[in-house]
Design an enzyme around this catalytic site. Structure first.
Site, PDB file in Angstrom:
ATOM      1  N   GLN A 164      -4.880  -1.317   9.544  1.00  0.00           N
ATOM      2  CA  GLN A 164      -4.785  -2.667   8.969  1.00  0.00           C
ATOM      3  C   GLN A 164      -5.422  -3.698   9.900  1.00  0.00           C
ATOM      4  O   GLN A 164      -5.079  -3.762  11.082  1.00  0.00           O
ATOM      5  CB  GLN A 164      -3.305  -3.008   8.703  1.00  0.00           C
ATOM      6  CG  GLN A 164      -3.082  -4.339   8.017  1.00  0.00           C
ATOM      7  CD  GLN A 164      -3.634  -4.367   6.580  1.00  0.00           C
ATOM      8  OE1 GLN A 164      -3.488  -3.421   5.812  1.00  0.00           O
ATOM      9  NE2 GLN A 164      -4.298  -5.452   6.236  1.00  0.00           N
ATOM     10  N   ASP A 179     -11.285   2.948   4.039  1.00  0.00           N
ATOM     11  CA  ASP A 179     -11.701   1.547   3.946  1.00  0.00           C
ATOM     12  C   ASP A 179     -13.229   1.430   3.889  1.00  0.00           C
ATOM     13  O   ASP A 179     -13.770   0.371   3.566  1.00  0.00           O
ATOM     14  CB  ASP A 179     -11.193   0.765   5.181  1.00  0.00           C
ATOM     15  CG  ASP A 179     -10.081  -0.220   4.825  1.00  0.00           C
ATOM     16  OD1 ASP A 179      -9.920  -0.522   3.628  1.00  0.00           O
ATOM     17  OD2 ASP A 179      -9.403  -0.687   5.749  1.00  0.00           O
ATOM     18  N   LYS A 230       0.835  -1.203   0.000  1.00  0.00           N
ATOM     19  CA  LYS A 230       0.000   0.000   0.000  1.00  0.00           C
ATOM     20  C   LYS A 230       0.872   1.256   0.000  1.00  0.00           C
ATOM     21  O   LYS A 230       0.643   2.185  -0.765  1.00  0.00           O
ATOM     22  CB  LYS A 230      -0.927   0.008   1.226  1.00  0.00           C
ATOM     23  CG  LYS A 230      -2.092  -0.951   1.086  1.00  0.00           C
ATOM     24  CD  LYS A 230      -2.851  -1.177   2.390  1.00  0.00           C
ATOM     25  CE  LYS A 230      -3.898  -2.271   2.177  1.00  0.00           C
ATOM     26  NZ  LYS A 230      -4.531  -2.747   3.413  1.00  0.00           N
TER      27      LYS A 230
END
Ligand code: NAD
Length: 296
Positions: free
Chosen positions: A98, A121, A54
């Protein structure tokens, strides 16, 4: 019929190029550089790989990447304090924590402490509610990538029968909302669905997000249907490690009109959509028009 292969790797490269182009314009015309903060707690090897990837791709499209690596025994208070700092940092337009988090941390509490406008997200309860009510939201990256590929292949999805297999909060449920938003007739199938083969056989669009290697055989697929395989399963075959999807690719490709392979289908689209979401969050927070074709 031999299915057309939907090349997610090539599509993701196209999305990243679009993002990079828009980022360059933002810098030149508005003096703004979008920034993505990724928070990793602990040393889960798979998570470390994702976070590295990422960060690398964020920099490649011209954005700023801020990585925060915390010890596995970090307290909830310390993690929440970091998120609060990032929420208030004007250089940070997107925040991603994460998952999974170590067991002593409350995932829901942590995710819901992120500013919804920076929740790239799309897991914050406000974004889930906005998506569910058809309002502008941050959309989870994997389903957004699936939607982009479906729109690219079909143009309009209006009136199509779609089946989503899997009802997770990360993939299945938001995928179903997005398909509904594009006027599909949507069925969500799951582990308790009666006669799954019959449900799948009626679908023009099949999205499989289960996590069971090759569980959908070709003879469940309606002739000419579009198959989006989200599953990523590691198996051993002929003494070799292999990645396979939730769909039996070889037999499904003989009946489908179009199909995503594993690897090289949905997988690469997820990070590309994370970058697209960061750009969208940056544009929204600065009152600028949203990038075209990169949102739901
Ligand atoms: P999950 O375990 O949270 O959910 C799986 C869902 O499948 C559940 O809702 C369950 O009801 C359903 N299910 C289980 N057994 C079933 C059966 N026999 N018949 C029908 N439904 C059944 O998983 P998830 O997080 O949604 O992920 C699903 C798959 O997608 C996994 O393989 C995961 O690795 C993959 N994934 C890929 C990406 C990507 O970037 N490509 C992103 C997220 C997840």
């Amino acid at each position: 019929m031999v299915a057309q292969v939907i090349d997610g790797k090539a599509f993701a490269a196209k999305v990243r190029a679009q993002v990079a182009d828009q980022v360059a314009k933002l810098k030149e015309e508005n003096g703004i550089t979008p920034g993505l903060a990724v928070v990793l707690v602990g040393e889960d090897p798979a998570s470390q790989v994702y976070v590295r990837s990422k960060g690398k791709q964020t920099v490649e499209v011209g954005m700023n990447s801020y990585e925060h690596k915390l010890d596995a025994d970090t307290s909830e208070d310390d993690l929440l304090a970091l998120i609060d700092k990032l929420n208030n940092d004007p250089a940070v337009h997107g925040i991603l924590v994460q998952l999974p988090l170590p067991k002593h941390l409350n995932e829901d509490l942590v995710i819901n402490s992120i500013d919804p406008a920076k929740d790239v997200d799309g897991f914050h309860i406000s974004n889930v509610g906005l998506l569910g009510t058809g309002q502008k939201s941050m959309v989870p990256c994997t389903p957004l990538g699936c939607l982009m590929m479906l729109r690219d292949y079909h143009g309009s999805l209006s009136g199509m029968d779609a089946v989503v297999i899997g009802r997770s909060n990360i993939v299945g449920k938001p995928m179903a909302q997005l398909l509904l938003g594009d006027s599909c007739t949507v069925t969500i199938a799951h582990s308790r669905t009666k006669d799954l083969p019959d449900v799948v056989r009626r679908a023009d669009i099949v999205v499989a997000a289960v996590g069971r290697p090759e569980m959908v055989p070709g003879d469940w697929i309606k002739e000419g249907a579009t198959v989006i395989d989200v599953g990523i399963n590691r198996i051993e075959r002929d003494g070799k490690n292999k990645l396979v999807g939730d769909v039996d690719y070889a037999s499904a490709a003989e009946r489908a009109g179009a199909i995503t392979p594993v690897p090289g289908g949905v997988g690469p689209m997820t990070i590309a959509c994370l970058l697209a979401n960061t750009l969208t969050a940056c544009c929204r927070s600065n009152g600028l028009p949203e990038p075209e074709g990169l949102t739901a």
